[in-house]
Design a protein around this motif. Sequence first.
Motif, mmCIF file in Angstrom:
data_model
loop_
_atom_site.group_PDB
_atom_site.id
_atom_site.type_symbol
_atom_site.label_atom_id
_atom_site.label_comp_id
_atom_site.label_asym_id
_atom_site.label_seq_id
_atom_site.Cartn_x
_atom_site.Cartn_y
_atom_site.Cartn_z
ATOM 1 N N ASN A 3 0.793 -1.230 0.000
ATOM 2 C CA ASN A 3 0.000 0.000 0.000
ATOM 3 C C ASN A 3 0.824 1.277 0.000
ATOM 4 O OD1 ASN A 3 -2.578 -1.193 -0.049
ATOM 5 N ND2 ASN A 3 -2.468 -1.628 2.134
ATOM 6 N N ASP A 4 2.146 1.173 0.238
ATOM 7 C CA ASP A 4 2.953 2.392 0.249
ATOM 8 C C ASP A 4 3.508 2.745 -1.129
ATOM 9 O OD1 ASP A 4 4.684 0.276 0.120
ATOM 10 O OD2 ASP A 4 6.025 0.970 1.694
ATOM 11 N N VAL A 5 3.200 1.953 -2.132
ATOM 12 C CA VAL A 5 3.679 2.224 -3.486
ATOM 13 C C VAL A 5 2.730 3.203 -4.183
ATOM 14 C CG1 VAL A 5 4.099 1.234 -5.776
ATOM 15 C CG2 VAL A 5 4.890 0.047 -3.725
ATOM 16 N N LEU A 6 3.302 4.225 -4.797
ATOM 17 C CA LEU A 6 2.510 5.275 -5.445
ATOM 18 C C LEU A 6 2.438 5.132 -6.956
ATOM 19 C CD1 LEU A 6 3.866 8.345 -3.460
ATOM 20 C CD2 LEU A 6 1.831 6.985 -2.987
ATOM 21 N N ALA A 7 3.423 4.427 -7.554
ATOM 22 C CA ALA A 7 3.470 4.367 -9.014
ATOM 23 C C ALA A 7 4.196 3.125 -9.486
ATOM 24 C CB ALA A 7 4.162 5.609 -9.571
ATOM 25 N N ILE A 8 3.855 2.699 -10.700
ATOM 26 C CA ILE A 8 4.607 1.675 -11.413
ATOM 27 C C ILE A 8 5.365 2.410 -12.513
ATOM 28 C CG2 ILE A 8 4.523 -0.471 -12.711
ATOM 29 C CD1 ILE A 8 3.503 -0.782 -9.890
ATOM 30 N N GLY A 9 6.667 2.364 -12.467
ATOM 31 C CA GLY A 9 7.487 3.168 -13.369
ATOM 32 C C GLY A 9 7.517 2.664 -14.803
ATOM 33 N N LYS A 10 8.023 3.498 -15.684
ATOM 34 C CA LYS A 10 8.138 3.170 -17.103
ATOM 35 C C LYS A 10 8.962 1.901 -17.298
ATOM 36 C CE LYS A 10 9.566 5.090 -21.556
ATOM 37 N NZ LYS A 10 10.154 6.259 -22.257
ATOM 38 N N SER A 11 8.404 0.949 -18.040
ATOM 39 C CA SER A 11 9.078 -0.314 -18.379
ATOM 40 C C SER A 11 9.485 -1.120 -17.152
ATOM 41 C CB SER A 11 10.309 -0.041 -19.257
ATOM 42 O OG SER A 11 9.954 0.634 -20.439
ATOM 43 N N ALA A 12 8.800 -0.913 -16.026
ATOM 44 C CA ALA A 12 9.180 -1.562 -14.768
ATOM 45 C C ALA A 12 9.250 -3.080 -14.877
ATOM 46 C CB ALA A 12 8.209 -1.153 -13.659
ATOM 47 N N PHE A 13 8.314 -3.683 -15.583
ATOM 48 C CA PHE A 13 8.274 -5.141 -15.729
ATOM 49 C C PHE A 13 8.410 -5.571 -17.189
ATOM 50 C CE2 PHE A 13 6.068 -4.246 -11.804
ATOM 51 C CZ PHE A 13 6.452 -5.267 -10.944
ATOM 52 N N ASP A 33 -4.412 0.106 -4.084
ATOM 53 C CA ASP A 33 -5.219 1.264 -4.475
ATOM 54 C C ASP A 33 -4.507 2.590 -4.234
ATOM 55 O OD1 ASP A 33 -7.398 -0.031 -5.563
ATOM 56 O OD2 ASP A 33 -8.438 -0.232 -3.643
ATOM 57 N N SER A 34 -3.342 2.531 -3.582
ATOM 58 C CA SER A 34 -2.547 3.752 -3.379
ATOM 59 C C SER A 34 -1.922 4.234 -4.685
ATOM 60 C CB SER A 34 -1.441 3.491 -2.356
ATOM 61 O OG SER A 34 -0.602 2.425 -2.796
ATOM 62 N N ILE A 35 -1.835 3.360 -5.671
ATOM 63 C CA ILE A 35 -1.186 3.693 -6.941
ATOM 64 C C ILE A 35 -2.043 4.654 -7.758
ATOM 65 C CG2 ILE A 35 -0.428 2.743 -9.170
ATOM 66 C CD1 ILE A 35 0.343 0.210 -7.639
ATOM 67 N N THR A 36 -1.422 5.727 -8.186
ATOM 68 C CA THR A 36 -2.130 6.738 -8.981
ATOM 69 C C THR A 36 -1.664 6.766 -10.434
ATOM 70 O OG1 THR A 36 -0.507 8.433 -8.364
ATOM 71 C CG2 THR A 36 -2.450 8.209 -6.960
ATOM 72 N N LYS A 37 -0.552 6.086 -10.723
ATOM 73 C CA LYS A 37 -0.008 6.158 -12.078
ATOM 74 C C LYS A 37 0.725 4.874 -12.440
ATOM 75 C CE LYS A 37 3.423 9.013 -12.703
ATOM 76 N NZ LYS A 37 4.181 10.267 -12.905
ATOM 77 N N ILE A 38 0.455 4.380 -13.640
ATOM 78 C CA ILE A 38 1.217 3.287 -14.229
ATOM 79 C C ILE A 38 1.791 3.828 -15.526
ATOM 80 C CG2 ILE A 38 1.172 0.939 -15.132
ATOM 81 C CD1 ILE A 38 -1.232 0.379 -13.388
ATOM 82 N N GLU A 39 3.094 3.919 -15.622
ATOM 83 C CA GLU A 39 3.722 4.591 -16.751
ATOM 84 C C GLU A 39 3.828 3.686 -17.987
ATOM 85 O OE1 GLU A 39 7.330 6.481 -15.546
ATOM 86 O OE2 GLU A 39 6.348 7.684 -14.016
ATOM 87 N N ALA A 40 4.214 4.287 -19.099
ATOM 88 C CA ALA A 40 4.256 3.610 -20.398
ATOM 89 C C ALA A 40 5.100 2.341 -20.365
ATOM 90 C CB ALA A 40 4.808 4.574 -21.451
ATOM 91 N N MET A 41 4.614 1.324 -21.056
ATOM 92 C CA MET A 41 5.309 0.048 -21.249
ATOM 93 C C MET A 41 5.608 -0.681 -19.939
ATOM 94 S SD MET A 41 7.918 0.979 -24.400
ATOM 95 C CE MET A 41 8.793 2.230 -23.483
ATOM 96 N N ALA A 42 4.882 -0.351 -18.890
ATOM 97 C CA ALA A 42 5.155 -0.950 -17.582
ATOM 98 C C ALA A 42 5.120 -2.469 -17.610
ATOM 99 C CB ALA A 42 4.162 -0.424 -16.547
#
Length: 222
Positions: free
Chosen positions: A64-74, A87-96
Amino acid sequence: MPKMKTKKTLAKRVKVTASGKLKKKSNYTSHFAANKTHKQKKHLGKRSAVDSTDIIDGVCNVPNDVLAIGKSAFENNLELKKIVLADSITKIEAMAFSGCKNLKEINLPKKLTYVSSDCFNGCSSLESIIIPENVENIEDGAFTFCTSLKEVIFNDKLQDISIYAFSKCESLQKIDLPQSLKGIQYKAFDGCKNLNYVNGIKLSHTSDNITEEIKQVLNLKN
């Protein structure tokens, strides 16, 4: 290699007295937690992103402390089979999650306002997706080549489906698009050869451009 101290940084740490002697200045302490506001202290405990190092036995449970999934993270990670997003996540970046061919199950967090470009491009094992209630835009190629995708549940606030967003989703047979939708862009559903029903209306497939046929069914100009 240790960080080099320049004259400028040295000037911040010492001062010259009237007698010409050097005296160490008081420590710069505004970065200490004790000097932070409650809001700043709370933010210190937040993680900004998560990546493939968090996968255990094919599953990633995002805390729950994660705010975002970064670009190309996975990107291109073949180990990932399931991910549970907080549900704490507000953004999932491109190509994640682009190229995660074995990803079969994922939940999108409620606070998302868009699905980013190529986010799930090539996730060929993904079978269903629920578009969260606050998402207004599905960007370029977001779900392209999701060849096993059979079900997409759209929200009633969606505004725009961008180019190639669902292209080559060959397992998709029917969709229900919301009245809020204002635009379906170029070839958004290109290559969805088994998509036969849109909002309960049967498609004729008389044209190679299925996207244009969908727009005609919905009376969309954009």
